[in-house]
Design a protein around this motif. Sequence first.
Motif, PDB file in Angstrom:
ATOM      1  N   MET A  74       0.842  -1.198   0.000  1.00 26.60           N
ATOM      2  CA  MET A  74       0.000   0.000   0.000  1.00 26.60           C
ATOM      3  C   MET A  74       0.877   1.248   0.000  1.00 26.60           C
ATOM      4  SD  MET A  74      -2.999   1.468   0.091  1.00 26.60           S
ATOM      5  CE  MET A  74      -4.152   0.168   0.581  1.00 26.60           C
ATOM      6  N   ILE A  75       0.629   2.132  -0.942  1.00 23.27           N
ATOM      7  CA  ILE A  75       1.341   3.409  -1.021  1.00 23.27           C
ATOM      8  C   ILE A  75       0.746   4.362   0.006  1.00 23.27           C
ATOM      9  CG2 ILE A  75       1.851   5.406  -2.494  1.00 23.27           C
ATOM     10  CD1 ILE A  75       1.542   3.465  -4.899  1.00 23.27           C
ATOM     11  N   THR A  76       1.610   5.039   0.730  1.00 23.82           N
ATOM     12  CA  THR A  76       1.173   6.068   1.670  1.00 23.82           C
ATOM     13  C   THR A  76       1.631   7.425   1.159  1.00 23.82           C
ATOM     14  OG1 THR A  76       1.298   4.571   3.574  1.00 23.82           O
ATOM     15  CG2 THR A  76       1.319   6.929   4.032  1.00 23.82           C
ATOM     16  N   VAL A  77       0.701   8.346   1.077  1.00 27.46           N
ATOM     17  CA  VAL A  77       1.017   9.708   0.665  1.00 27.46           C
ATOM     18  C   VAL A  77       0.955  10.606   1.892  1.00 27.46           C
ATOM     19  CG1 VAL A  77       0.407  11.651  -0.824  1.00 27.46           C
ATOM     20  CG2 VAL A  77      -0.027   9.304  -1.593  1.00 27.46           C
ATOM     21  N   HIS A  78       2.059  11.272   2.175  1.00 30.39           N
ATOM     22  CA  HIS A  78       2.091  12.249   3.255  1.00 30.39           C
ATOM     23  C   HIS A  78       1.712  13.593   2.644  1.00 30.39           C
ATOM     24  CE1 HIS A  78       3.828   9.466   6.184  1.00 30.39           C
ATOM     25  NE2 HIS A  78       4.439   8.946   5.132  1.00 30.39           N
ATOM     26  N   TYR A  79       0.507  14.008   2.970  1.00 27.58           N
ATOM     27  CA  TYR A  79      -0.177  15.079   2.240  1.00 27.58           C
ATOM     28  C   TYR A  79      -0.346  16.311   3.116  1.00 27.58           C
ATOM     29  CZ  TYR A  79      -3.925  17.331  -0.456  1.00 27.58           C
ATOM     30  OH  TYR A  79      -4.688  18.215  -1.175  1.00 27.58           O
ATOM     31  N   LEU A  80       0.240  17.416   2.678  1.00 28.69           N
ATOM     32  CA  LEU A  80       0.077  18.694   3.363  1.00 28.69           C
ATOM     33  C   LEU A  80      -1.061  19.452   2.704  1.00 28.69           C
ATOM     34  CD1 LEU A  80       1.217  20.744   5.462  1.00 28.69           C
ATOM     35  CD2 LEU A  80       2.666  21.621   3.613  1.00 28.69           C
ATOM     36  N   ASP A  81      -2.003  19.934   3.509  1.00 28.49           N
ATOM     37  CA  ASP A  81      -3.164  20.600   2.929  1.00 28.49           C
ATOM     38  C   ASP A  81      -2.764  21.850   2.145  1.00 28.49           C
ATOM     39  OD1 ASP A  81      -2.416  22.119   5.106  1.00 28.49           O
ATOM     40  OD2 ASP A  81      -4.425  22.295   5.964  1.00 28.49           O
ATOM     41  N   ASN A  82      -3.553  22.128   1.116  1.00 23.40           N
ATOM     42  CA  ASN A  82      -3.315  23.298   0.258  1.00 23.40           C
ATOM     43  C   ASN A  82      -1.889  23.324  -0.280  1.00 23.40           C
ATOM     44  OD1 ASN A  82      -5.663  24.850  -0.169  1.00 23.40           O
ATOM     45  ND2 ASN A  82      -5.633  25.496   1.969  1.00 23.40           N
ATOM     46  N   SER A  83      -1.462  22.232  -0.880  1.00 23.12           N
ATOM     47  CA  SER A  83      -0.079  22.156  -1.337  1.00 23.12           C
ATOM     48  C   SER A  83       0.029  21.421  -2.667  1.00 23.12           C
ATOM     49  CB  SER A  83       0.792  21.433  -0.296  1.00 23.12           C
ATOM     50  OG  SER A  83       0.570  20.040  -0.344  1.00 23.12           O
ATOM     51  N   ARG A  84       1.263  21.346  -3.139  1.00 19.70           N
ATOM     52  CA  ARG A  84       1.554  20.644  -4.385  1.00 19.70           C
ATOM     53  C   ARG A  84       1.276  19.142  -4.291  1.00 19.70           C
ATOM     54  NH1 ARG A  84       7.390  23.532  -5.080  1.00 19.70           N
ATOM     55  NH2 ARG A  84       6.929  24.386  -3.028  1.00 19.70           N
ATOM     56  N   ALA A  85       1.052  18.654  -3.077  1.00 23.05           N
ATOM     57  CA  ALA A  85       0.783  17.224  -2.901  1.00 23.05           C
ATOM     58  C   ALA A  85      -0.499  16.784  -3.587  1.00 23.05           C
ATOM     59  CB  ALA A  85       0.709  16.890  -1.407  1.00 23.05           C
ATOM     60  N   HIS A  86      -1.402  17.737  -3.882  1.00 19.55           N
ATOM     61  CA  HIS A  86      -2.629  17.375  -4.604  1.00 19.55           C
ATOM     62  C   HIS A  86      -2.310  16.657  -5.904  1.00 19.55           C
ATOM     63  CE1 HIS A  86      -6.485  17.674  -6.638  1.00 19.55           C
ATOM     64  NE2 HIS A  86      -5.870  18.286  -7.627  1.00 19.55           N
ATOM     65  N   ARG A  87      -1.233  17.066  -6.573  1.00 21.03           N
ATOM     66  CA  ARG A  87      -0.886  16.458  -7.862  1.00 21.03           C
ATOM     67  C   ARG A  87      -0.568  14.980  -7.729  1.00 21.03           C
ATOM     68  NH1 ARG A  87       3.726  20.566  -9.783  1.00 21.03           N
ATOM     69  NH2 ARG A  87       4.406  20.022  -7.674  1.00 21.03           N
ATOM     70  N   ILE A  88       0.002  14.587  -6.587  1.00 17.38           N
ATOM     71  CA  ILE A  88       0.354  13.181  -6.399  1.00 17.38           C
ATOM     72  C   ILE A  88      -0.908  12.333  -6.242  1.00 17.38           C
ATOM     73  CG2 ILE A  88       1.679  11.549  -5.016  1.00 17.38           C
ATOM     74  CD1 ILE A  88       3.288  13.715  -6.635  1.00 17.38           C
ATOM     75  N   LEU A  89      -1.860  12.837  -5.471  1.00 10.98           N
ATOM     76  CA  LEU A  89      -3.132  12.112  -5.359  1.00 10.98           C
ATOM     77  C   LEU A  89      -3.813  12.003  -6.721  1.00 10.98           C
ATOM     78  CD1 LEU A  89      -4.716  13.538  -2.068  1.00 10.98           C
ATOM     79  CD2 LEU A  89      -2.999  11.746  -2.357  1.00 10.98           C
ATOM     80  N   TRP A  90      -3.783  13.090  -7.464  1.00 11.59           N
ATOM     81  CA  TRP A  90      -4.395  13.081  -8.789  1.00 11.59           C
ATOM     82  C   TRP A  90      -3.728  12.045  -9.692  1.00 11.59           C
ATOM     83  CZ3 TRP A  90      -3.939  17.830 -12.568  1.00 11.59           C
ATOM     84  CH2 TRP A  90      -4.646  17.554 -13.745  1.00 11.59           C
ATOM     85  N   LEU A  91      -2.410  11.997  -9.699  1.00 17.44           N
ATOM     86  CA  LEU A  91      -1.708  11.011 -10.512  1.00 17.44           C
ATOM     87  C   LEU A  91      -2.058   9.589 -10.073  1.00 17.44           C
ATOM     88  CD1 LEU A  91       0.332  10.126 -12.643  1.00 17.44           C
ATOM     89  CD2 LEU A  91       2.151  10.511 -10.965  1.00 17.44           C
ATOM     90  N   LEU A  92      -2.088   9.344  -8.779  1.00 13.48           N
ATOM     91  CA  LEU A  92      -2.451   8.020  -8.287  1.00 13.48           C
ATOM     92  C   LEU A  92      -3.849   7.620  -8.747  1.00 13.48           C
ATOM     93  CD1 LEU A  92      -0.981   8.358  -4.704  1.00 13.48           C
ATOM     94  CD2 LEU A  92      -0.298   6.607  -6.360  1.00 13.48           C
TER      95      LEU A  92
END
Length: 222
Positions: free
Chosen positions: A1-19
């Motif tokens: 299972m991939i875990t994404v460490h996600y900071l709100d209102n950040s560039r991390a949104h792109r990683i969730l989108w790609l996944l």
Amino acid sequence: MITVHYLDNSRAHRILWLLEELGLDYQVKIYHRTKDYQAPKELKAVHRLGKSPVIEDGGRVVAESGAIMEYLIETYGGEGLRPAAGTEERLRYRYWMHYAEGSAMPLLVMKLIFSRIPGQVPFFIRPVAQMISQGVSRKLLDPQLSDHLDMWIDEVAKDGWFAGRDFSAADIAMSFPVEAGMTRIAQGKDLSVLRAWTERIRARPAYQRALTRGGDYGYAKT
């Protein structure tokens, strides 16, 4: 299972989108910014720089947005999200994948930092800080950012996407710079091309699912 460490209102949104585009299972650990808009110290337990996004996958810790995106595409069969090797579109794709973090984001971050300086100093020197911040933005940052914005418009106007006639991970990489940039450097610009592009990316089901999984992402409302 991939875990994404996600900071709100950040560039991390792109990683969730790609996944979501890749159709992968993953879990999200959400972190909230401090009062001074910084990432919380807990992220340093994941990666020593304490930045987001970071992913964990099978014992690997992968940081930096571009590196994460390349890793996911190469590891999990994401060839459909990049143009064919040896084509002009692939060269464009490679350029924008590197440009997003290497050229666009440093200027946008500087713009944000200078806009916040006056509010971080004692009130009696705020007028001076305001003058300095406005001067740096007006004479140094804004002219460069204007050139970048013009380049985005010209590139998307060619055929609707950043790397050819088809949607690709380059559009995911460029989403944050464009969404952020349209709120900071758009004065006097005709943004119709970029607005149409943002409407297309936000209409993608994977983009919408990423919003549901990640929570607050203010630029999706611009």
